[in-house]
Design a protein around this motif. Structure first.
Motif, PDB file in Angstrom:
ATOM      1  N   THR A   1      63.739 -29.674  51.565  1.00 55.03           N
ATOM      2  CA  THR A   1      64.152 -29.885  52.950  1.00 55.03           C
ATOM      3  C   THR A   1      64.442 -31.359  53.234  1.00 55.03           C
ATOM      4  O   THR A   1      65.452 -31.695  53.861  1.00 55.03           O
ATOM      5  N   VAL A   2      63.565 -32.234  52.766  1.00 56.50           N
ATOM      6  CA  VAL A   2      63.776 -33.662  52.997  1.00 56.50           C
ATOM      7  C   VAL A   2      64.988 -34.158  52.218  1.00 56.50           C
ATOM      8  O   VAL A   2      65.731 -35.034  52.686  1.00 56.50           O
ATOM      9  N   ARG A   3      65.225 -33.583  51.037  1.00 60.18           N
ATOM     10  CA  ARG A   3      66.407 -33.971  50.269  1.00 60.18           C
ATOM     11  C   ARG A   3      67.687 -33.654  51.034  1.00 60.18           C
ATOM     12  O   ARG A   3      68.666 -34.401  50.974  1.00 60.18           O
ATOM     13  N   ARG A   4      67.705 -32.546  51.747  1.00 61.39           N
ATOM     14  CA  ARG A   4      68.885 -32.192  52.533  1.00 61.39           C
ATOM     15  C   ARG A   4      69.176 -33.255  53.572  1.00 61.39           C
ATOM     16  O   ARG A   4      70.332 -33.605  53.831  1.00 61.39           O
ATOM     17  N   ALA A   5      68.120 -33.769  54.200  1.00 62.21           N
ATOM     18  CA  ALA A   5      68.310 -34.837  55.179  1.00 62.21           C
ATOM     19  C   ALA A   5      68.893 -36.076  54.515  1.00 62.21           C
ATOM     20  O   ALA A   5      69.789 -36.731  55.068  1.00 62.21           O
ATOM     21  N   LEU A   6      68.396 -36.414  53.351  1.00 59.26           N
ATOM     22  CA  LEU A   6      68.902 -37.579  52.634  1.00 59.26           C
ATOM     23  C   LEU A   6      70.370 -37.394  52.253  1.00 59.26           C
ATOM     24  O   LEU A   6      71.186 -38.315  52.390  1.00 59.26           O
ATOM     25  N   GLN A   7      70.709 -36.190  51.783  1.00 62.61           N
ATOM     26  CA  GLN A   7      72.099 -35.932  51.392  1.00 62.61           C
ATOM     27  C   GLN A   7      73.040 -36.111  52.577  1.00 62.61           C
ATOM     28  O   GLN A   7      74.119 -36.718  52.451  1.00 62.61           O
ATOM     29  N   THR A   8      72.650 -35.600  53.737  1.00 64.07           N
ATOM     30  CA  THR A   8      73.514 -35.713  54.912  1.00 64.07           C
ATOM     31  C   THR A   8      73.570 -37.145  55.422  1.00 64.07           C
ATOM     32  O   THR A   8      74.624 -37.631  55.847  1.00 64.07           O
TER      33      THR A   8
ATOM     34  N   ALA B   1      76.973 -39.240  55.966  1.00 64.03           N
ATOM     35  CA  ALA B   1      77.340 -39.796  57.269  1.00 64.03           C
ATOM     36  C   ALA B   1      77.518 -41.307  57.204  1.00 64.03           C
ATOM     37  O   ALA B   1      78.358 -41.876  57.910  1.00 64.03           O
ATOM     38  N   TYR B   2      76.756 -41.957  56.337  1.00 63.67           N
ATOM     39  CA  TYR B   2      76.802 -43.414  56.203  1.00 63.67           C
ATOM     40  C   TYR B   2      78.194 -43.894  55.790  1.00 63.67           C
ATOM     41  O   TYR B   2      78.612 -44.993  56.134  1.00 63.67           O
TER      42      TYR B   2
ATOM     43  N   SER C   1      71.354 -22.128  51.078  1.00 66.43           N
ATOM     44  CA  SER C   1      70.666 -23.425  51.069  1.00 66.43           C
ATOM     45  C   SER C   1      71.591 -24.580  50.717  1.00 66.43           C
ATOM     46  O   SER C   1      71.162 -25.732  50.698  1.00 66.43           O
ATOM     47  N   GLY C   2      72.874 -24.295  50.448  1.00 69.81           N
ATOM     48  CA  GLY C   2      73.760 -25.309  49.904  1.00 69.81           C
ATOM     49  C   GLY C   2      74.624 -26.070  50.884  1.00 69.81           C
ATOM     50  O   GLY C   2      75.422 -26.910  50.464  1.00 69.81           O
ATOM     51  N   TYR C   3      74.494 -25.818  52.189  1.00 72.68           N
ATOM     52  CA  TYR C   3      75.391 -26.460  53.155  1.00 72.68           C
ATOM     53  C   TYR C   3      75.277 -27.988  53.147  1.00 72.68           C
ATOM     54  O   TYR C   3      76.243 -28.687  53.435  1.00 72.68           O
ATOM     55  N   PHE C   4      74.108 -28.498  52.854  1.00 77.23           N
ATOM     56  CA  PHE C   4      73.876 -29.939  52.896  1.00 77.23           C
ATOM     57  C   PHE C   4      74.266 -30.627  51.596  1.00 77.23           C
ATOM     58  O   PHE C   4      74.326 -31.861  51.545  1.00 77.23           O
ATOM     59  N   ASP C   5      74.470 -29.856  50.544  1.00 74.37           N
ATOM     60  CA  ASP C   5      74.606 -30.387  49.190  1.00 74.37           C
ATOM     61  C   ASP C   5      76.073 -30.637  48.837  1.00 74.37           C
ATOM     62  O   ASP C   5      76.858 -29.684  48.744  1.00 74.37           O
ATOM     63  N   PRO C   6      76.479 -31.890  48.619  1.00 75.39           N
ATOM     64  CA  PRO C   6      77.880 -32.173  48.306  1.00 75.39           C
ATOM     65  C   PRO C   6      78.332 -31.627  46.963  1.00 75.39           C
ATOM     66  O   PRO C   6      79.536 -31.530  46.718  1.00 75.39           O
ATOM     67  N   ASP C   7      77.398 -31.257  46.098  1.00 75.16           N
ATOM     68  CA  ASP C   7      77.758 -30.646  44.821  1.00 75.16           C
ATOM     69  C   ASP C   7      77.938 -29.131  44.956  1.00 75.16           C
ATOM     70  O   ASP C   7      78.853 -28.552  44.373  1.00 75.16           O
ATOM     71  N   ARG C   8      77.073 -28.503  45.743  1.00 72.33           N
ATOM     72  CA  ARG C   8      77.152 -27.050  45.911  1.00 72.33           C
ATOM     73  C   ARG C   8      78.219 -26.633  46.907  1.00 72.33           C
ATOM     74  O   ARG C   8      78.893 -25.626  46.725  1.00 72.33           O
TER      75      ARG C   8
ATOM     76  N   PRO D   1      80.805 -28.930  48.887  1.00 71.75           N
ATOM     77  CA  PRO D   1      81.329 -30.228  49.329  1.00 71.75           C
ATOM     78  C   PRO D   1      82.018 -30.189  50.683  1.00 71.75           C
ATOM     79  O   PRO D   1      81.915 -31.150  51.462  1.00 71.75           O
ATOM     80  N   SER D   2      82.731 -29.113  50.990  1.00 69.63           N
ATOM     81  CA  SER D   2      83.451 -29.065  52.268  1.00 69.63           C
ATOM     82  C   SER D   2      82.482 -29.012  53.443  1.00 69.63           C
ATOM     83  O   SER D   2      82.653 -29.741  54.437  1.00 69.63           O
ATOM     84  N   ALA D   3      81.447 -28.166  53.359  1.00 63.09           N
ATOM     85  CA  ALA D   3      80.478 -28.080  54.453  1.00 63.09           C
ATOM     86  C   ALA D   3      79.703 -29.380  54.601  1.00 63.09           C
ATOM     87  O   ALA D   3      79.508 -29.881  55.718  1.00 63.09           O
ATOM     88  N   ALA D   4      79.252 -29.932  53.479  1.00 63.17           N
ATOM     89  CA  ALA D   4      78.468 -31.170  53.524  1.00 63.17           C
ATOM     90  C   ALA D   4      79.277 -32.315  54.117  1.00 63.17           C
ATOM     91  O   ALA D   4      78.766 -33.096  54.934  1.00 63.17           O
ATOM     92  N   ASN D   5      80.531 -32.418  53.726  1.00 67.96           N
ATOM     93  CA  ASN D   5      81.367 -33.508  54.220  1.00 67.96           C
ATOM     94  C   ASN D   5      81.707 -33.328  55.695  1.00 67.96           C
ATOM     95  O   ASN D   5      81.698 -34.296  56.471  1.00 67.96           O
ATOM     96  N   ASN D   6      81.973 -32.106  56.105  1.00 69.09           N
ATOM     97  CA  ASN D   6      82.261 -31.860  57.518  1.00 69.09           C
ATOM     98  C   ASN D   6      81.050 -32.150  58.393  1.00 69.09           C
ATOM     99  O   ASN D   6      81.182 -32.715  59.485  1.00 69.09           O
ATOM    100  N   MET D   7      79.863 -31.764  57.918  1.00 66.44           N
ATOM    101  CA  MET D   7      78.671 -32.040  58.700  1.00 66.44           C
ATOM    102  C   MET D   7      78.438 -33.548  58.796  1.00 66.44           C
ATOM    103  O   MET D   7      78.049 -34.060  59.856  1.00 66.44           O
ATOM    104  N   ALA D   8      78.673 -34.277  57.717  1.00 63.89           N
ATOM    105  CA  ALA D   8      78.517 -35.729  57.738  1.00 63.89           C
ATOM    106  C   ALA D   8      79.433 -36.366  58.786  1.00 63.89           C
ATOM    107  O   ALA D   8      79.041 -37.302  59.486  1.00 63.89           O
ATOM    108  N   LYS D   9      80.634 -35.852  58.900  1.00 65.35           N
ATOM    109  CA  LYS D   9      81.582 -36.379  59.891  1.00 65.35           C
ATOM    110  C   LYS D   9      81.069 -36.162  61.314  1.00 65.35           C
ATOM    111  O   LYS D   9      81.132 -37.072  62.160  1.00 65.35           O
ATOM    112  N   ILE D  10      80.561 -34.981  61.593  1.00 62.82           N
ATOM    113  CA  ILE D  10      80.055 -34.681  62.937  1.00 62.82           C
ATOM    114  C   ILE D  10      78.859 -35.565  63.250  1.00 62.82           C
ATOM    115  O   ILE D  10      78.761 -36.164  64.335  1.00 62.82           O
TER     116      ILE D  10
END
Length: 265
Positions: free
Chosen positions: A46-53, A57-58, A233-240, A242-251
């Motif tokens: 769970t904490v890794r997901r926060a780090l990935q996002t 976003a950074y 469980s893969g929405y946060f993971d740019p490897d699993r 990438p489209s969802a993770a990148n879109n969430m980072a933008k928001i």
């Protein structure tokens, strides 16, 4: 990394932030779902997901803080069909977000509420209260079995500020309405109507959210070897995913104008 809260109530409490939520222009708080507790899985997953996002976003805005909020007892497998834990958790989440708004030093911070899985019901329940979630500008719903709402307008953030993602291989976001599972209405017809266990499907055309691109995600365990529900469980993971993770980072970074979308179902 900031430890904003920790406790041994219930299954444990922990609030962890990557980035300083008092000084960042963009602040997001993510509510995890089913079976989340203060344990090794929380620390490793769970904490890794926060780090990935936060890392994603950074890239778009350095002034960003991303929080994982375990301030409630997430349901276990025997309780996940009930709204009881969301009803208890929603007031605590609203109170926390009110504090985030109050302590932030920016004149007009951009605040995002994110709910994953059962956590989307917690966020939805909090948002449906009078006035919505204090300070929140955008809401993101990931792998949601429903929010308790029938339309995005009930979440009190205005048109164009509710975003939802559902990977094609995520079984949780396909859970039928209770009548479709237990009653006379076949589950397939329930799915066609956009009804889910906890209300309207957030990625359905009728709900009115912006569906961000999230593809299909990984196949189930017996086909991919990645666990029972890797797409969930893969929405946060740019490897699993990438489209969802990148879109969430933008928001999260306040750049929702850059998201890529897909058609509702």
């Amino acid at each position: 990394m900031f430890l904003l809260g920790v406790g041994d109530d219930g299954n444990g409490r922990a609030i962890v932030s990557y980035g300083n939520p008092d000084t960042s222009k963009n602040v997001s708080a993510y509510v995890p779902g089913l079976a989340t507790a203060l344990d090794g899985d929380f620390a490793d997953g769970t904490v890794r997901r926060a780090l990935q996002t936060a890392k994603g976003a950074y890239k778009y805005n350095h002034s960003t803080a991303f929080i994982v909020w375990l301030g409630y007892d997430a349901p276990g497998f025997t309780e996940v069909g009930s709204t009881a834990d969301a009803d208890k958790g929603a007031p605590a989440y609203r109170s926390f977000m009110e504090g985030i708004q109050a302590t932030n030093e920016k004149e007009n911070p951009h605040i995002t509420a994110i709910g994953h899985s059962y956590g989307s019901l917690v966020v939805g329940t909090a948002a449906r209260e009078h006035g919505g979630i204090p300070g929140v500008d955008d809401i993101v719903l990931l792998g949601s079995p429903g929010t308790g709402a029938q339309s995005a307008s009930e979440l009190n953030v205005g048109d164009g500020h509710v975003f939802a993602a559902s990977a094609g291989n995520d079984p949780v976001s396909w859970l039928p309405a209770r009548s479709g599972l237990l009653g006379p209405v076949p589950a397939v017809l329930s799915n066609m109507d956009g009804d889910r266990w906890f209300g309207k499907d957030p990625v359905s055309d009728g709900f009115g959210a912006t569906r961000i691109e999230s593809g299909d995600g990984p196949l189930p365990m017996w086909l991919s070897g990645e666990g029972p529900t890797p797409a969930h469980s893969g929405y946060f993971d740019p490897d699993r995913n990438p489209s969802a993770a990148n879109n969430m980072a933008k928001i999260v970074a306040g750049r929702s104008d850059l998201v890529t979308t897909e058609e509702g179902r």
